[in-house]
Design an enzyme around this catalytic site. Structure first.
Site, short mmCIF file in Angstrom:
data_model
loop_
_atom_site.label_atom_id
_atom_site.label_comp_id
_atom_site.label_asym_id
_atom_site.label_seq_id
_atom_site.Cartn_x
_atom_site.Cartn_y
_atom_site.Cartn_z
N LYS A 71 0.91 -1.39 -0.05
CA LYS A 71 -0.03 -0.04 0.07
C LYS A 71 0.70 1.27 0.10
O LYS A 71 0.40 2.26 -0.56
CB LYS A 71 -0.90 -0.06 1.35
CG LYS A 71 -1.92 -1.11 1.16
CD LYS A 71 -3.18 -0.85 2.21
CE LYS A 71 -4.02 -1.99 2.15
NZ LYS A 71 -5.08 -1.95 3.19
N ASP A 107 -9.87 3.01 2.49
CA ASP A 107 -9.90 2.44 3.57
C ASP A 107 -10.57 3.32 4.64
O ASP A 107 -11.42 2.84 5.40
CB ASP A 107 -8.61 1.87 3.99
CG ASP A 107 -8.05 0.60 3.54
OD1 ASP A 107 -8.96 -0.10 2.92
OD2 ASP A 107 -6.68 0.46 3.43
P1 ATR Z 1 -2.19 -3.03 8.12
O1 ATR Z 1 -1.68 -2.62 6.55
O2 ATR Z 1 -3.31 -3.91 7.60
O3 ATR Z 1 -2.61 -2.21 8.93
P2 ATR Z 1 0.39 -3.84 9.01
O4 ATR Z 1 0.89 -2.58 8.60
O5 ATR Z 1 1.02 -5.01 9.02
O6 ATR Z 1 -1.00 -4.30 8.38
O7 ATR Z 1 -0.15 -3.54 10.53
C1 ATR Z 1 -0.22 -4.55 11.42
C2 ATR Z 1 -0.75 -3.95 12.93
O8 ATR Z 1 -0.98 -5.08 13.74
C3 ATR Z 1 0.55 -3.17 13.69
O9 ATR Z 1 0.11 -2.18 14.35
C4 ATR Z 1 1.08 -4.46 14.54
O10 ATR Z 1 1.91 -3.92 15.53
P3 ATR Z 1 3.61 -3.51 15.42
O11 ATR Z 1 3.55 -2.22 14.81
O12 ATR Z 1 4.05 -3.64 16.74
O13 ATR Z 1 3.93 -4.79 14.55
C5 ATR Z 1 -0.03 -4.93 14.99
N1 ATR Z 1 -0.03 -6.37 15.47
C6 ATR Z 1 0.01 -7.29 14.90
N2 ATR Z 1 0.25 -8.43 15.66
C7 ATR Z 1 -0.01 -7.86 16.93
C8 ATR Z 1 0.15 -8.78 18.31
N3 ATR Z 1 0.27 -9.85 18.22
N4 ATR Z 1 -0.12 -7.87 19.36
C9 ATR Z 1 -0.34 -6.36 19.12
N5 ATR Z 1 -0.19 -5.90 17.89
C10 ATR Z 1 -0.02 -6.70 16.77
#
Ligand code: ATR
Length: 285
Positions: A71, A107
């Site tokens: 994205k 979005d």
């Molecule tokens: P998207 O574009 O769909 O928002 P992304 O950019 O991969 O996807 O973002 C995923 C989000 O989920 C992030 O905020 C991530 O936190 P980090 O920045 O610390 O990686 C969060 N996330 C994913 N798994 C997580 C978990 N187990 N606990 C807390 N936050 C999580």
């Protein structure tokens, strides 16, 4: 409608992509309106992103969706980017406008419509956002036009801080970044009226996971989870069980898709057909 020599093509690109429900949703909408369009899904590797987009242009695709992890990355391969998408820093929808590939972000609009049609009025409200990824960026940017205050809690604090710094360049309301800890989560939720989960926590196959302990859900709270598989995440199930308004990720998926559909076809998107198709596809999985 059979595929013909006049069929207009559009697509979604990402990696992974085979879980995407967008092809089902858009093709059902095209069929419903008898439009000679087809929507395909392509798994694209990063080193082929530029060539893929040039290829779509050479083949005169009417547009395409972009999903994780491209994205942000795709922006540099587009001819133009709409002002809002540029401020958000992410594009999820590209439209072929007379041979010019222009990027948009649907979005934020999709999330806004999901929340308002779910019966929640954003004006002046305090909002807690879990996560700081691409979806969070679009949601914070869009909701900040109406909300009173937004707090972004993220596992990785630096990412939340960067998001907030970027968005504060164009928005006036207080937006604060915090590291996701039990103590901060408790304090932030207690003063919030809307809680939005933008993380992947709770998504299939880890459906019993949630970031929010049930005891933090209070009666003034509305809960919106952008995860759509399953449509009722543990977070939403627990919110409903204590009588809270719960808005699911299907709504956002459909509304962001509807916005893209309308840009590509200039026709009103058949929302109910799209919703029904997504629910049916999820049941089949
Ligand atoms: P998207 O574009 O769909 O928002 P992304 O950019 O991969 O996807 O973002 C995923 C989000 O989920 C992030 O905020 C991530 O936190 P980090 O920045 O610390 O990686 C969060 N996330 C994913 N798994 C997580 C978990 N187990 N606990 C807390 N936050 C999580």
């Amino acid at each position: 409608m059979p595929i013909t020599s006049k069929t207009v093509a559009c697509a979604i690109i990402g990696d992974p992509i085979y879980h995407s429900l967008s092809p089902d949703m858009h093709n059902a909408a095209f069929q419903h309106l008898d439009l000679d369009y087809v929507y395909l899904a392509f798994r694209v590797q990063k080193e082929n992103l530029s060539e893929t987009i040039s290829g779509f242009k050479a083949l005169n695709f009417c547009g395409f969706n972009v999903t994780i992890p491209y994205k942000e990355e795709c922006i540099k391969y587009l001819d133009e980017v709409d002002e809002t998408a540029l401020k958000i820093g992410a594009v999820n929808c590209v439209v072929n406008e007379d041979g010019i590939f222009k990027g948009y972000n649907t979005d934020g609009v999709g999330a806004l419509r999901a929340v308002t049609e779910g019966g929640f009025e954003l004006d002046g409200k305090r909002i807690a956002i879990l996560g700081a990824g691409g979806a969070a960026r679009a949601i914070v940017f869009t909701f900040a036009k109406f909300a009173g205050k937004i707090i972004v809690l993220n596992r990785t604090f630096q990412r939340a801080k960067r998001l907030v710094e970027d968005i504060l360049k164009t928005v006036k309301i207080p937006i604060i970044a915090k590291k996701l800890s039990y103590e901060d989560l408790k304090a932030v939720i207690l003063e919030a009226e809307l809680l939005v989960n933008t993380t992947s926590v709770g998504m299939y196959p880890h459906t019993e996971e949630t970031i929010v302990p049930q005891e933090l859900l209070h009666e003034r709270l509305t809960v919106f989870d952008i995860v759509y598989n399953p449509p009722e995440t543990r977070l939403l199930r627990e919110a409903k069980s204590v009588g809270l308004r719960a808005i699911d990720g299907i709504e956002m998926l459909v509304y962001q898709g509807a916005e893209a559909f309308e840009k590509w076809t200039d026709k009103k998107a058949p929302i109910e057909i799209m919703k029904k198709t997504v629910l049916k596809s999820l049941k089949k999985e």
